[in-house]
Design a protein around this motif. Structure first.
Motif, PDB file in Angstrom:
ATOM      1  N   ILE A  25      25.764  52.931  57.703  1.00  0.00           N
ATOM      2  CA  ILE A  25      26.114  54.340  57.825  1.00  0.00           C
ATOM      3  C   ILE A  25      26.583  54.872  56.464  1.00  0.00           C
ATOM      4  N   LYS A  26      27.339  54.065  55.770  1.00  0.00           N
ATOM      5  CA  LYS A  26      27.853  54.500  54.470  1.00  0.00           C
ATOM      6  C   LYS A  26      26.696  54.688  53.474  1.00  0.00           C
ATOM      7  N   LEU A  27      25.768  53.728  53.482  1.00  0.00           N
ATOM      8  CA  LEU A  27      24.598  53.845  52.603  1.00  0.00           C
ATOM      9  C   LEU A  27      23.812  55.115  52.908  1.00  0.00           C
ATOM     10  N   PHE A  28      23.667  55.391  54.212  1.00  0.00           N
ATOM     11  CA  PHE A  28      22.924  56.588  54.589  1.00  0.00           C
ATOM     12  C   PHE A  28      23.646  57.840  54.102  1.00  0.00           C
ATOM     13  N   ASN A  29      24.966  57.843  54.252  1.00  0.00           N
ATOM     14  CA  ASN A  29      25.744  58.989  53.768  1.00  0.00           C
ATOM     15  C   ASN A  29      25.560  59.205  52.269  1.00  0.00           C
ATOM     16  N   ASP A  30      25.461  58.092  51.536  1.00  0.00           N
ATOM     17  CA  ASP A  30      25.212  58.215  50.094  1.00  0.00           C
ATOM     18  C   ASP A  30      23.858  58.894  49.833  1.00  0.00           C
ATOM     19  N   LYS A  31      22.861  58.511  50.618  1.00  0.00           N
ATOM     20  CA  LYS A  31      21.536  59.114  50.469  1.00  0.00           C
ATOM     21  C   LYS A  31      21.566  60.598  50.809  1.00  0.00           C
ATOM     22  N   LEU A  32      22.326  60.916  51.853  1.00  0.00           N
ATOM     23  CA  LEU A  32      22.460  62.306  52.284  1.00  0.00           C
ATOM     24  C   LEU A  32      23.070  63.156  51.165  1.00  0.00           C
ATOM     25  N   THR A  33      24.064  62.590  50.497  1.00  0.00           N
ATOM     26  CA  THR A  33      24.707  63.279  49.384  1.00  0.00           C
ATOM     27  C   THR A  33      23.717  63.480  48.238  1.00  0.00           C
ATOM     28  N   GLU A  34      22.928  62.440  47.945  1.00  0.00           N
ATOM     29  CA  GLU A  34      21.899  62.546  46.908  1.00  0.00           C
ATOM     30  C   GLU A  34      20.920  63.678  47.227  1.00  0.00           C
ATOM     31  N   LEU A  35      20.495  63.683  48.488  1.00  0.00           N
ATOM     32  CA  LEU A  35      19.528  64.690  48.928  1.00  0.00           C
ATOM     33  C   LEU A  35      20.112  66.096  48.767  1.00  0.00           C
ATOM     34  N   ARG A  36      21.351  66.258  49.221  1.00  0.00           N
ATOM     35  CA  ARG A  36      21.982  67.573  49.136  1.00  0.00           C
ATOM     36  C   ARG A  36      22.062  68.040  47.687  1.00  0.00           C
ATOM     37  N   ARG A  37      22.427  67.128  46.795  1.00  0.00           N
ATOM     38  CA  ARG A  37      22.534  67.469  45.370  1.00  0.00           C
ATOM     39  C   ARG A  37      21.177  67.885  44.801  1.00  0.00           C
ATOM     40  N   ARG A  38      20.146  67.150  45.195  1.00  0.00           N
ATOM     41  CA  ARG A  38      18.816  67.471  44.674  1.00  0.00           C
ATOM     42  C   ARG A  38      18.373  68.844  45.183  1.00  0.00           C
ATOM     43  N   LEU A  39      18.600  69.067  46.488  1.00  0.00           N
ATOM     44  CA  LEU A  39      18.198  70.350  47.057  1.00  0.00           C
ATOM     45  C   LEU A  39      18.920  71.488  46.359  1.00  0.00           C
ATOM     46  N   TYR A  40      20.196  71.259  46.092  1.00  0.00           N
ATOM     47  CA  TYR A  40      20.987  72.287  45.417  1.00  0.00           C
ATOM     48  C   TYR A  40      20.401  72.598  44.046  1.00  0.00           C
TER      49      TYR A  40
END
Ligand SMILES: [Zn+2]
Length: 404
Positions: free
Chosen positions: A236-251
């Protein structure tokens, strides 16, 4: 005092009691080694010549609150057989120590229910001396726990200093004993453990870890036959890290002002499970807006909710079907962060589903971690890393709430 009392109280045997002297704050007992009992410390021969003596003082357990010192003229002998020239062996104290073995036993008994500091105060001696006695004792009994029968282990890291220094802890999940403490984290920290494990010929059946990829590769290399349980919270933690990466890229990639605003500051709400969002701070609305404005984020968020379900199934087969569906779906989306994560899951599918086989988790390590934290808070002297390690290795028997 008498020769016989010396034996019964302090286990001093083979020496003659000579005299008692009252000094300020205590009592001194003078004892003597009969000349005919002198032996060569090396070859035990009695064929020796006396070559002077040295006065040595040994701290003994107190008597009626008085400090007791045992004083002995330690003979030096020259051996006619092996030519050694040395002080004779002393049976009631360890080499180089300035206290009786009986004093050690007394101190260790007190440490069962008192802190080092309290014991030192009570015995009118230094805290360092008490700690050395404890450290030596721990070293003799806990430094190398037997590994032969270890079958299920969990591996975790603990922060020794805030965010800087780490140690790696290995727990025997069957006995709940810490069997190894390594310096640092990652694969290097575990090297000495694998070495000892090989020597012990232990057969490890399952390993649980919630640690970094470095641990994963280290475990897979060292124990290729063990069931490797990849802990759910780590995933779950790894996935959250990916989610954060994705959000940053989208931004970064979004030019639309409104979408940027919605993405900005949405990290926290994205990482929560939907049910823990706070309506009074309009978090559900903020989440909905961020998701609506961005379909990639929206689908990622949906996958996040689905992911935890994998560990909530009744059996392995159902969980496996769910996991594979999840992976295929995530891979089909063309979102690189999710594809990368799906790849990780695919690689570790066996490890994830092993949760249903081995029934082990890193959960018990959480308890050990809390004990270590308590110990750190209440103790002094843990800058001595060896002492700290020994304390962790003996946690299963120590009353950690009373260390000091
Ligand atoms: Zn000799």
């Amino acid at each position: 005092m008498s020769t016989s009392l010396l034996y019964h109280i302090y286990s001093i045997r083979g020496y003659q009691y000579r005299s008692t002297k009252k000094v300020s704050g205590g009592i001194e007992f003078y004892i003597e080694q009969p000349k005919e009992k002198c032996r060569c410390p090396e070859c035990k021969s009695q064929n020796v010549i006396l070559k002077g003596a040295k006065t040595r003082r040994f701290l003994a357990p107190p008597m009626a609150d008085r400090k007791v010192t045992i004083i002995l003229e330690v003979p030096r002998v020259q051996c006619r057989d092996c030519k050694t020239l040395r002080q004779v062996h002393i049976s009631f104290a360890r080499p180089m120590r300035r206290h009786l073995r009986a004093f050690e036993r007394y101190v260790l008994g007190l440490l069962e229910s008192m802190t080092c500091k309290d014991v030192a105060r009570h015995l009118v001696t230094s805290w360092g001396r008490i700690r050395e006695i404890e450290k030596e004792h721990l070293g003799r009994h806990y430094a190398r726990p037997p590994l032969k029968d270890v079958k299920h282990i969990a591996i975790d890291e603990i922060a020794v200093k805030k965010g800087h220094k780490y140690m790696t802890v290995v727990l025997d999940l069957d006995t709940n004993k810490v069997v190894f403490v390594g310096d640092g984290r990652g694969s290097d920290a575990l090297k000495p453990f694998w070495k000892r494990l090989r020597r012990s010929q232990a057969e490890i059946r399952a390993v649980a870890t919630d640690m970094s990829p470095a641990y994963i590769s280290a475990v897979e290399a060292a124990l290729p036959d063990a069931i490797f349980v990849f802990d759910r919270f780590h995933i779950i933690k790894l996935f959250n890290d990916k989610l954060t990466e994705l959000r940053r890229r989208l931004y970064r990639e979004t030019s639309d002002g409104e979408a940027r605003d919605a993405l900005k500051g949405s990290r926290w709400i994205l990482l929560q499970r939907s049910e823990s969002l706070d309506p009074s701070r309009s978090e559900p609305e903020r989440l909905a807006r961020a998701l609506k404005l961005n379909s990639d984020l929206s689908v990622a968020h949906f996958l996040k909710e689905e992911l935890s379900e994998i560990w909530e199934q009744d059996d392995r087969d159902t969980a496996e079907g769910m996991l594979l569906d999840w992976i295929v779906f995530a891979e089909s989306l063309g979102i690189k962060e999710l594809a990368a994560f799906a790849k990780t899951l695919r690689r570790h599918a066996t490890g994830i589903l092993a949760y249903y086989d081995a029934e082990i988790t890193t959960g018990p390590l959480e308890g050990i971690n809390n004990k270590i934290k308590t110990m750190k808070r209440q103790s002094y002297g843990f800058r001595d890393q060896e002492y700290f390690k020994l304390k962790i290795l003996s946690l299963h028997r120590t009353r950690y709430a009373l260390l000091g």
